[in-house]
Design an enzyme around this catalytic site. Structure first.
Site, PDB file in Angstrom:
ATOM      1  N   SER A 159      12.790  -0.466  -4.313  1.00 30.25           N
ATOM      2  CA  SER A 159      11.457  -0.680  -4.247  1.00 30.25           C
ATOM      3  C   SER A 159      10.816  -0.130  -5.606  1.00 30.25           C
ATOM      4  O   SER A 159      11.451   0.231  -6.470  1.00 30.25           O
ATOM      5  CB  SER A 159      11.364   0.402  -3.148  1.00 30.25           C
ATOM      6  OG  SER A 159      11.693   1.693  -3.467  1.00 30.25           O
ATOM      7  N   GLY A 161       9.467  -1.752  -7.839  1.00 31.14           N
ATOM      8  CA  GLY A 161       9.782  -2.792  -8.890  1.00 31.14           C
ATOM      9  C   GLY A 161      11.112  -2.475  -9.447  1.00 31.14           C
ATOM     10  O   GLY A 161      11.484  -3.134 -10.500  1.00 31.14           O
ATOM     11  N   GLU A 278       2.404  -6.783   2.853  1.00 28.99           N
ATOM     12  CA  GLU A 278       1.887  -7.106   1.964  1.00 28.99           C
ATOM     13  C   GLU A 278       1.800  -8.742   1.912  1.00 28.99           C
ATOM     14  O   GLU A 278       2.794  -9.525   2.279  1.00 28.99           O
ATOM     15  CB  GLU A 278       2.758  -6.656   0.742  1.00 28.99           C
ATOM     16  CG  GLU A 278       3.013  -5.233   0.577  1.00 28.99           C
ATOM     17  CD  GLU A 278       4.102  -4.852  -0.458  1.00 28.99           C
ATOM     18  OE1 GLU A 278       4.341  -5.887  -1.454  1.00 28.99           O
ATOM     19  OE2 GLU A 278       4.492  -3.780  -0.462  1.00 28.99           O
ATOM     20  N   GLU A 290       6.408  -8.678   1.852  1.00 32.49           N
ATOM     21  CA  GLU A 290       7.318  -7.649   2.428  1.00 32.49           C
ATOM     22  C   GLU A 290       6.635  -6.542   3.217  1.00 32.49           C
ATOM     23  O   GLU A 290       5.226  -6.718   3.193  1.00 32.49           O
ATOM     24  CB  GLU A 290       7.987  -7.182   1.399  1.00 32.49           C
ATOM     25  CG  GLU A 290       7.280  -6.517   0.158  1.00 32.49           C
ATOM     26  CD  GLU A 290       8.175  -5.503  -0.551  1.00 32.49           C
ATOM     27  OE1 GLU A 290       9.107  -5.294  -0.277  1.00 32.49           O
ATOM     28  OE2 GLU A 290       7.383  -4.599  -1.375  1.00 32.49           O
ATOM     29  N   THR A 298      -0.770   1.843  -1.527  1.00 32.45           N
ATOM     30  CA  THR A 298      -1.995   1.386  -1.833  1.00 32.45           C
ATOM     31  C   THR A 298      -3.207   1.676  -0.797  1.00 32.45           C
ATOM     32  O   THR A 298      -4.232   1.485  -0.875  1.00 32.45           O
ATOM     33  CB  THR A 298      -1.960  -0.356  -1.851  1.00 32.45           C
ATOM     34  OG1 THR A 298      -1.400  -0.723  -0.565  1.00 32.45           O
ATOM     35  CG2 THR A 298      -1.019  -0.811  -2.675  1.00 32.45           C
ATOM     36  N   ARG A 373       3.478   9.041 -10.506  1.00 31.89           N
ATOM     37  CA  ARG A 373       2.584   9.318  -9.916  1.00 31.89           C
ATOM     38  C   ARG A 373       2.187  10.425  -9.482  1.00 31.89           C
ATOM     39  O   ARG A 373       3.119  11.081  -8.458  1.00 31.89           O
ATOM     40  CB  ARG A 373       2.336   8.311  -8.705  1.00 31.89           C
ATOM     41  CG  ARG A 373       1.268   7.927  -8.057  1.00 31.89           C
ATOM     42  CD  ARG A 373       1.178   6.980  -7.116  1.00 31.89           C
ATOM     43  NE  ARG A 373       1.895   6.992  -6.071  1.00 31.89           N
ATOM     44  CZ  ARG A 373       2.761   5.988  -5.466  1.00 31.89           C
ATOM     45  NH1 ARG A 373       2.361   4.779  -5.981  1.00 31.89           N
ATOM     46  NH2 ARG A 373       3.328   6.199  -4.509  1.00 31.89           N
TER      47      ARG A 373
HETATM   48  N1  LIG Z   1       7.515 -14.467  -5.458  1.00 38.20           N
HETATM   49  C1  LIG Z   1       6.629 -13.719  -6.159  1.00 38.20           C
HETATM   50  N2  LIG Z   1       5.616 -14.355  -6.530  1.00 38.20           N
HETATM   51  C2  LIG Z   1       4.664 -13.735  -7.160  1.00 38.20           C
HETATM   52  N3  LIG Z   1       4.716 -12.444  -7.499  1.00 38.20           N
HETATM   53  C3  LIG Z   1       5.564 -11.480  -7.072  1.00 38.20           C
HETATM   54  C4  LIG Z   1       6.657 -12.206  -6.412  1.00 38.20           C
HETATM   55  N4  LIG Z   1       7.650 -11.008  -5.826  1.00 38.20           N
HETATM   56  C5  LIG Z   1       6.927 -10.025  -6.274  1.00 38.20           C
HETATM   57  N5  LIG Z   1       5.893 -10.338  -7.118  1.00 38.20           N
HETATM   58  C6  LIG Z   1       5.168  -9.240  -7.822  1.00 38.20           C
HETATM   59  O1  LIG Z   1       5.787  -8.105  -7.934  1.00 38.20           O
HETATM   60  C7  LIG Z   1       5.364  -6.994  -7.108  1.00 38.20           C
HETATM   61  C8  LIG Z   1       6.358  -6.036  -6.690  1.00 38.20           C
HETATM   62  O2  LIG Z   1       7.310  -6.776  -5.704  1.00 38.20           O
HETATM   63  P1  LIG Z   1       7.864  -6.638  -4.396  1.00 38.20           P
HETATM   64  O3  LIG Z   1       6.652  -5.937  -3.648  1.00 38.20           O
HETATM   65  O4  LIG Z   1       8.638  -7.546  -3.770  1.00 38.20           O
HETATM   66  O5  LIG Z   1       8.803  -5.434  -4.693  1.00 38.20           O
HETATM   67  P2  LIG Z   1       9.165  -3.662  -4.594  1.00 38.20           P
HETATM   68  O6  LIG Z   1      10.100  -3.268  -5.368  1.00 38.20           O
HETATM   69  O7  LIG Z   1       9.396  -3.745  -3.112  1.00 38.20           O
HETATM   70  O8  LIG Z   1       7.704  -2.969  -4.789  1.00 38.20           O
HETATM   71  P3  LIG Z   1       7.090  -1.944  -3.841  1.00 38.20           P
HETATM   72  O9  LIG Z   1       8.073  -1.135  -3.487  1.00 38.20           O
HETATM   73  O10 LIG Z   1       6.265  -1.250  -4.962  1.00 38.20           O
HETATM   74  O11 LIG Z   1       6.477  -2.623  -3.035  1.00 38.20           O
HETATM   75  C9  LIG Z   1       4.250  -7.559  -6.373  1.00 38.20           C
HETATM   76  O12 LIG Z   1       3.442  -6.671  -5.591  1.00 38.20           O
HETATM   77  C10 LIG Z   1       3.823  -8.619  -6.931  1.00 38.20           C
HETATM   78  O13 LIG Z   1       2.902  -8.332  -7.590  1.00 38.20           O
HETATM   79 MG   LIG Z   2       5.803  -4.438  -2.505  1.00 39.54          MG
END
Ligand SMILES: Nc1ncnc2c1ncn2[C@@H]1O[C@H](COP(=O)(O)OP(=O)(O)OP(=O)(O)O)[C@@H](O)[C@H]1O
Ligand SMILES: [Mg+2]
Length: 416
Positions: A159, A161, A278, A290, A298, A373
């Site tokens: 998570s 990123g 999201e 997801e 957010t 944060r």
């Molecule tokens: N397939 C995609 N196309 C375009 N942008 C993407 C894509 N996947 C991810 N992103 C960008 O990367 C961000 C983080 O991706 P994601 O939500 O899948 O990851 P995460 O690690 O679960 O983040 P978090 O836990 O903070 O929600 C997204 O909010 C978006 O800005």
């Molecule tokens: Mg996300």
């Protein structure tokens, strides 16, 4: 007219994860007279500061987690983070009837991109980016045949990123594989390869499964969409309402309803609670990305924009109470971070921040690294643009410094 009551309304709640979202949820639950036992891997975590009691354990240790749930004997378990030995919760739910919010299977599915994609891809009308899973650099290269370039490579379990890369050429595959192996929360040895969605904006749609007080049926309701901006996988600002086309919003609501219903359909129980779903938006089109089966970072903006914040909504839904996710004000949130590690933090500039914006939260977390944060500034506005700039100005006014530096400064002033 009969008013339905949930079978039993929880009194004693075991909160797994005690960060800032858990702290606000604890406050919402305490306002409704519930007992909260806050758990995390370190003492004095934000939610522990406001809970009835707390326990420090490694929540990823299955034996420790099982022993804790058996000892506390809560009316319900509310996970606040993903890094939990969730398989234990699935067993306890199935074998011992422990209630997990929204359900243990939903928590298990959403912590693993492979499981949640499997649920979402089955559903009619749910559109995602093209994707494939890969277990080696070669399999990533094969997956790129499906997704094209640019593509996102993400560990199946991560998570914020972590371990995520955006690649624009085949030459970057090996580095993306290494980064995913390095950044994964749990070493699944597997990544998801996703087509890049060219979006104009991204939103979180807070989706609530609560009990309808009249019919006793589960009701799905939605907050106004929340716009947000992500930098390096972390949200830096969010605002509500996000201006998206009514067609795209209707698609998001349909998809959010479908995914949250499917996720909780396995039961047991009704799967009550709030979800942060999201989406990526381009014009009249929406893509499901997801979801979190719990308040979303957010969504902190709802502490300013709604009469019932996302934490109030989650608390009420869990307890079987009616919810009202209506927007009350246009507003925004901006994140406070530190530029360096600070051993004993104090927060300077609050007066200036509150002159620019309307409210703020300091989470009370240890500042052991730059970029963490630490708080959030909240602002209303006539427009989201105005609210965003007020919240940003407020966040920029806050400085995180060492307590003894402030003391030394104060002494210096006293002597001169
Ligand atoms: N397939 C995609 N196309 C375009 N942008 C993407 C894509 N996947 C991810 N992103 C960008 O990367 C961000 C983080 O991706 P994601 O939500 O899948 O990851 P995460 O690690 O679960 O983040 P978090 O836990 O903070 O929600 C997204 O909010 C978006 O800005
Ligand atoms: Mg996300």
């Amino acid at each position: 007219m009969t008013h339905a009551q949930p079978a039993s309304t929880p009194r004693r709640i075991l909160l797994l994860g005690s960060g800032e979202l858990g702290k606000e949820l604890t406050i919402s639950l305490k306002r409704l007279g519930r007992e909260v036992i806050a758990v995390d891997s370190y003492p004095n975590a934000p939610a522990m500061q406001v809970a009835d009691s707390h326990v420090v354990i490694d929540m990823t240790d299955p034996d420790a987690l099982r022993a804790l749930v058996e000892e506390v004997h809560p009316d319900c378990v509310v996970p606040e983070v993903e890094a939990i030995a969730t398989e234990v919760l699935v067993e306890l739910e199935a074998d011992a009837g422990v209630r997990v919010v929204p359900t243990a299977n939903a928590v298990l599915a959403t912590m693993d991109r492979q499981r949640i994609r499997a649920v979402a891809a089955e559903l009619d009308g749910v559109r995602t980016s093209a994707f494939a899973f890969a277990s080696s650099p070669q399999e990533i290269r094969d997956a790129l045949e499906i997704t094209g370039l640019p593509a996102f490579i993400k560990p199946t379990m991560s998570s914020s990123g972590h371990g995520q890369s955006r690649i624009t050429s085949i030459e970057e595959v090996d580095a993306a594989w290494a980064a995913a192996c390095e950044g994964a929360r749990s070493r699944t040895g597997r990544v998801i390869v996703e087509e890049e969605v060219r979006f104009d904006s991204e939103i979180t749609l807070l989706t609530i499964r609560s009990l309808d007080p009249l019919s006793g049926e589960v009701l799905t309701s939605f907050a106004a969409p929340i716009g947000h901006r992500q930098v390096d996988g972390d949200y830096v600002e969010s605002w509500q309402p996000a201006e998206i086309s009514p067609l795209a919003l209707a698609q998001c609501q349909d998809m959010a309803r479908a995914v949250t219903t499917a996720l909780t359909a396995l039961g047991p129980g009704l799967g009550l609670g709030l979800f942060g779903v999201e989406f990526f938006i381009q014009g009249d089109e929406a893509w499901f990305s997801e979801l979190s089966p719990r308040p979303h970072d957010t969504g902190m903006t709802t502490m300013m924009t709604q009469t019932q914040s996302e934490f109030d909504l989650h608390a009420r839904a869990i307890l079987g109470l009616p919810v009202d996710p209506a927007l009350a004000h246009v507003g925004a949130s901006a994140v406070i971070t530190s530029t360096r590690a600070v051993a004993d933090p104090v927060y300077r500039g609050m007066t200036q921040a509150l002159a620019c914006a309307d409210d703020l939260r300091i989470f009370g977390k240890p500042v052991f690294r730059a970029g963490r944060r630490l708080g959030v500034v909240l602002a209303k506005g006539d427009t989201t643009d105005q609210a965003r700039s007020r919240a940003q100005a407020g966040a920029q006014a806050i400085e995180v410094i060492e307590a003894d530096a402030q003391e030394a400064e104060a002494q210096g002033e006293g002597e001169s």
